[in-house]
Design a protein around this motif. Structure first.
Motif, short mmCIF file in Angstrom:
data_model
loop_
_atom_site.label_atom_id
_atom_site.label_comp_id
_atom_site.label_asym_id
_atom_site.label_seq_id
_atom_site.Cartn_x
_atom_site.Cartn_y
_atom_site.Cartn_z
N ALA A 65 37.09 49.15 40.80
CA ALA A 65 36.13 48.50 39.90
C ALA A 65 35.46 47.34 40.61
CB ALA A 65 36.83 48.01 38.64
N GLU A 66 34.15 47.22 40.40
CA GLU A 66 33.41 46.09 40.98
C GLU A 66 32.82 45.23 39.86
OE1 GLU A 66 30.90 46.18 44.57
OE2 GLU A 66 29.23 45.72 43.21
N VAL A 67 33.07 43.95 39.95
CA VAL A 67 32.46 42.96 39.07
C VAL A 67 31.26 42.41 39.81
CG1 VAL A 67 32.78 40.83 37.78
CG2 VAL A 67 34.69 42.45 38.01
N THR A 68 30.07 42.62 39.26
CA THR A 68 28.84 42.28 39.96
C THR A 68 27.87 41.63 38.99
OG1 THR A 68 27.10 43.19 41.39
CG2 THR A 68 27.90 44.62 39.62
N GLY A 69 26.62 41.47 39.39
CA GLY A 69 25.65 40.82 38.53
C GLY A 69 24.24 41.25 38.85
N TYR A 90 43.99 48.19 39.11
CA TYR A 90 42.72 48.48 39.76
C TYR A 90 42.61 47.74 41.10
CZ TYR A 90 40.79 50.69 35.60
OH TYR A 90 40.56 51.55 34.55
N THR A 91 41.93 48.37 42.04
CA THR A 91 41.41 47.65 43.20
C THR A 91 40.11 47.02 42.73
OG1 THR A 91 42.37 49.19 44.79
CG2 THR A 91 40.51 47.87 45.55
N VAL A 92 39.98 45.70 42.91
CA VAL A 92 38.86 44.97 42.31
C VAL A 92 37.98 44.37 43.41
CG1 VAL A 92 38.17 43.11 40.76
CG2 VAL A 92 40.24 44.46 40.28
N LEU A 93 36.69 44.63 43.31
CA LEU A 93 35.69 44.04 44.19
C LEU A 93 34.88 43.02 43.40
CD1 LEU A 93 34.22 47.34 45.74
CD2 LEU A 93 36.33 46.14 46.36
N SER A 108 44.01 38.72 45.31
CA SER A 108 43.98 40.16 45.60
C SER A 108 42.60 40.78 45.44
CB SER A 108 44.98 40.89 44.69
OG SER A 108 46.30 40.50 44.98
N VAL A 109 41.66 40.04 44.91
CA VAL A 109 40.30 40.55 44.75
C VAL A 109 39.61 40.60 46.10
CG1 VAL A 109 38.02 40.04 43.78
CG2 VAL A 109 40.07 39.77 42.36
N HIS A 110 38.88 41.69 46.35
CA HIS A 110 38.08 41.81 47.57
C HIS A 110 36.72 41.16 47.32
CE1 HIS A 110 40.72 44.83 49.60
NE2 HIS A 110 41.09 45.04 48.33
N ILE A 111 36.50 40.02 47.94
CA ILE A 111 35.25 39.28 47.77
C ILE A 111 34.20 39.82 48.74
CG2 ILE A 111 34.12 37.04 47.94
CD1 ILE A 111 36.85 35.76 47.29
#
Length: 206
Positions: A65-69, A90-93, A108-111
Motif C-alpha cells: 500500500a502507498e500513502v500518497t497525495g 502491509y508493506t507501506v510506502l 518500517s515505512v518505506h519513505i
C-alpha cells in the motif's frame, strides 16, 4: 481523513515499480509544482474514517500500500493510517514532497521523498533535516528533472549531502525532457543513479 481517491493498480515508480499496489491518495498539497500530474489532489477531497480506508484497502488482493497525495504529511492522521496498515501486515510506502517533517513516520515505512529542483518552481522547499530520517537501503530519494540545469542541481545536492549510499531515483518530466537524454546524463555522471520511468504512464493506466 481528507481523501482524493483509493485505487488498485501497478506501482509505476521507485524500486517497487511493476508490483500490484493499493494507492491511498490524500487530498491537498502545500506546493504547486509547474509539472504537477495530479492537480485533482491539490484541493479538498472526501472525508473518510480510518476504518473506512482500511475496509477499502483490504477489499483488494494485495499487501503493498502507498500513502500518497497531494502531500500526505499535511494530515496528522496519516501517521496513524501508516501504523494501522503496518499492524495489518502491509508493506507501506510513503510518497512525500519532503517539505514537511518526517521524524514521526513509523520506522518500517518505506519513505520515497522528492527533492524539488528549480524546474518545479519549488526549489529549496526540501526540509534538509529530513535527510537524517532516511535509512539507506530502504528509503528512496527522487529527483524530477525538466532539463540539464535540474540534473546538475540534483547531482550537486547529492554530493553536498553525501547521499551515494541511498537509492537515488531520477525521472524526466513528460513532454519536457526525453528519458533517453536523462539516461545519457546518468551514464556520464559516474554516480549510481537509477533511471525512474513512470510505468503507469507508459502503460496508460491509473
Amino acid at each position: 481523513m481528507n481523501i482524493t481517491e483509493i485505487f488498485f493498480s501497478l506501482q509505476g515508480e521507485s524500486t517497487f515499480s511493476g508490483l500490484p499496489c493499493i494507492f491511498i491518495r490524500l487530498a491537498e498539497c502545500n506546493l504547486r509544482c509547474t509539472y504537477c500530474d495530479t492537480p485533482h489532489s491539490l484541493h479538498t477531497g472526501t472525508a473518510y474514517s480510518l476504518k473506512q480506508i482500511l475496509e477499502l484497502t483490504e477489499s483488494n488482493p494485495c499487501r503493498l500500500a502507498e500513502v500518497t497525495g497531494g502531500e500526505p504529511m499535511l494530515q496528522p492522521e496519516a501517521i496513524d493510517l501508516m501504523q494501522l496498515l503496518l499492524d495489518k501486515g502491509y508493506t507501506v510506502l510513503l510518497e512525500t514532497n519532503g517539505s514537511l517533517p518526517l521524524k514521526a513516520v513509523p520506522a518500517s515505512v518505506h519513505i520515497i521523498t522528492d527533492v524539488k529542483l528549480p524546474g518545479s518552481g519549488q526549489a529549496e522547499s526540501f526540509l534538509e533535516e529530513n535527510l537524517s530520517c532516511l535509512q539507506p537501503g530502504k528509503d528512496e530519494i527522487k529527483f524530477v528533472c525538466t532539463d540539464k540545469a535540474d540534473f546538475d542541481y540534483a547531482v550537486a545536492f547529492i554530493r553536498k549531502h553525501d547521499l551515494i549510499r541511498h537509492t537515488l531515483l531520477f525521472s524526466a518530466v513528460t513532454d519536457r525532457l526525453e528519458p533517453a537524454l536523462l539516461a545519457d546524463w546518468i551514464l556520464h555522471s559516474g554516480l549510481p543513479l537509477r533511471l525512474n520511468l513512470q510505468l503507469h504512464k507508459l502503460l496508460n493506466i491509473s
